[in-house]
Design an enzyme around this catalytic site. Structure first.
Site, short mmCIF file in Angstrom:
data_model
loop_
_atom_site.label_atom_id
_atom_site.label_comp_id
_atom_site.label_asym_id
_atom_site.label_seq_id
_atom_site.Cartn_x
_atom_site.Cartn_y
_atom_site.Cartn_z
N LYS A 185 29.88 45.29 47.10
CA LYS A 185 29.61 43.95 46.57
C LYS A 185 30.95 43.23 46.44
CE LYS A 185 29.77 42.20 42.61
NZ LYS A 185 30.40 40.96 43.10
N GLU A 261 40.41 50.23 39.11
CA GLU A 261 41.68 49.52 39.27
C GLU A 261 41.56 48.23 38.47
OE1 GLU A 261 44.32 50.61 40.79
OE2 GLU A 261 43.53 52.31 41.92
N CYS A 295 47.13 41.52 40.22
CA CYS A 295 47.17 42.45 39.09
C CYS A 295 48.59 42.95 38.89
CB CYS A 295 46.24 43.63 39.35
SG CYS A 295 46.54 44.39 40.95
N GLU A 392 46.75 38.44 30.79
CA GLU A 392 47.16 38.21 32.17
C GLU A 392 47.16 36.72 32.40
OE1 GLU A 392 44.10 40.65 34.30
OE2 GLU A 392 45.78 41.06 35.61
#
Ligand code: NAD
Length: 488
Positions: A185, A261, A295, A392
């Site tokens: 997906k 992850e 990331c 982040e």
């Protein structure tokens, strides 16, 4: 703004259906979803929007294909991956254009993503034929222990929008090599690259059912159903920690193997003994690659007091002249953010940093539409209380924190629940060694702003994840050890 004719021709070559077994199909209820160009808001293509029923059918196909694929010669799997690598390299420009169009990154960076993403195909084509077990003696001397490696079984992959090709190949390639089938997906914002890549896999000779694709606008419903299906054996997810935690909870109820992850909050530490040329070059890459939406992006730039003024000046001079525009158009260095939510978050973090005493050196503003653009920004003297020290940023905003001792730098760097990657710039070899030991992260860039490599084990500690992708370790995530006792 009209698409260029070669852009339209490329989009026309991409399937608009779901890949279930051998066929490209419409969604069960004919639902569709629009994929937009984040630089213009224009609809690039309308594709099938998978229902839960479609996803279950995709898993049916993966389950049916599993025994045959597990029993296929490893050389055959290796050959498919190698052919896919060769085809991808032939079509590098096409894939780069598609990535730039749907995700927004500058085309030069999109080409780098194709190279990086392609390396997983080549690497795992080489690993496929090197899976081995071992033979031991038990300490009592009464028996021999034979350890063999077997494919885990059908997998479910969920990937993010920021590296639409590489995040897919990093999962699909080791799964193919290990003999696992899968349902993928892709992110609903950038599904086209994955679809086009799976078309390429078909052309490379991948049998039907080994990889199935079901983009959806309702990921929660899809994952809820697939993760509770007893036929599924593994989840591999790349995305935010927040979503990852929910998926791990669901996977735990079905006792699935997981590779996660997740998010990052990378420290980028510049010591007084750093080579500033290298540090400036490193931070430009670690911060502004992918418009800050990685990331691995440097989230907290931690600079020694004695070199901070010069570092900030040199970085700001470069940032102030970066060219901004649509990623797919050649020459731009900063593309759009992925959507308006990303713009709002970036603006909130900048306002909060300034409220906490941060000083904007360059940038700091939203750029008027169309598209979701934010000025590349440098903010000096970020306060440790500022929200961007914890969250982040995922935008082109570089915040500098100053420090005076090595211990202080380590404390600031480790003061986060994340632990994906750290960057350290020092010419002192002893200090470099100490920092590698002390930094709480799965990866360290020592005097470099880029660590990603298909031959290396990519992954994090703490809330940045579980498991490794790439390297020798990457294929192990898709294998289970079986031990047989042979009495002597
Ligand atoms: P996200 O978590 O919002 O989405 C990631 C994927 O999860 C998408 O495909 C999305 O559709 C899907 N998703 C969202 N909610 C879901 C649900 N309830 N059930 C199932 N699937 C669901 O993250 P994003 O915004 O797409 O990506 C950015 C995040 O990904 C950042 O946190 C970034 O650090 C992280 N990331 C990590 C790595 C890594 O290797 N560690 C690499 C790239 C991105």
């Amino acid at each position: 703004m009209a698409l260029k004719s070669y852009e339209q021709e490329l989009l026309d070559r991409i399937e608009s259906g779901l890949k279930i077994g051998p066929a490209w199909e419409r969604s069960a209820n004919d639902k569709t979803l629009d994929v937009q160009d984040p630089a213009t808001g224009e609809v690039l293509k309308t594709i099938a929007d998978a229902t839960v029923t479609d996803a279950v059918r995709a898993l049916d196909a993966a389950v049916d294909a599993q025994p045959g694929w597990a029993n296929s010669p490893t050389r055959a799997r290796s050959n498919v991956l190698r052919r896919a690598f060769d085809l991808l390299m032939e079509r590098k420009d096409e894939f780069a254009l598609l990535i730039a169009m749907e995700m927004g990154k500058p085309i030069a960076e999109a080409r780098s993503e194709v190279s990086y993403g392609g390396e997983f195909l080549r690497w795992f084509s080489e690993e496929a034929v090197r899976v081995h077990g071992d033979y031991r003696q038990n300490p009592e001397g009464t028996g021999n222990i034979v350890v063999s490696q077997h494919p885990v079984g059908p997998c479910y992959f969920i990937t993010p929008w920021n590296f639409p090709l590489a995040m897919a190949t990093r999962k699909i390639a080791p799964a193919i090599a290990a003999g696992c089938t899968s349902v993928i997906k892709p992110a609903e914002l950038t599904p086209l690259t994955t679809i086009y890549f799976v078309q390429l896999l078909e052309e490379a000779g991948l049998p039907p059912g080994v990889v199935n694709v079901v983009p959806t606008s309702d990921p929660s419903a899809q994952s809820g159903t697939l993760l509770s299906d007893p036929r599924l054996r593994k989840l591999s997810f790349t995305g935010s920690t927040q979503v990852g935690i929910r998926l791990m909870e669901a996977a735990a109820r079905n006792v699935l193997r997981t590779s996660m992850e997740l998010g990052g909050n990378a420290p980028f530490v510049v010591f007084e003994d750093a080579d500033l040329d290298k540090a400036v070059e490193g931070v430009m890459l670690a911060k502004f690659r992918n418009i800050g939406q990685a990331c691995t992006a440097a989230n907290r730039v931690i600079v020694h007091d004695s070199v901070a003024d010069e570092f900030v000046r040199r970085v700001s001079e470069k940032v102030a002249v970066m060219t901004i525009g649509r990623g797919a158009d050649e020459g731009n260095q900063v593309g759009p953010l992925i959507d308006q939510r990303a713009i709002a978050k970036t603006a909130r973090l900048v306002a909060d940093a300034v409220k906490n005493g941060g000083e904007i050196v360059t940038g700091g503003e939203i750029i008027d539409g169309p598209g979701h653009f934010f000025q590349p920004t440098v903010i000096d003297r970020i306060d440790p209380a500022a929200a961007m020290m914890r969250e982040e940023i995922f935008g082109p905003v570089l915040g500098v924190v100053r420090f005076s001792t090595e211990d202080e730098a380590v404390t600031i760097a480790n003061d986060t629940e994340y632990g994906l990657v750290s960057y350290v710039f020092t010419e002192n070899i002893g200090r470099g060694g100490r920092m590698i030991e002390k930094l709480e992260s799965g990866m360290v860039g020592l005097n470099t702003g880029l660590v990603s490599n298909a031959a290396a084990p990519f992954g994090g500690v703490k809330q940045s994840g579980v498991g490794r992708e790439g390297g020798f370790d990457g294929i192990r995530e898709f294998l289970s050890a079986k031990y047989t006792l042979i009495p002597r």
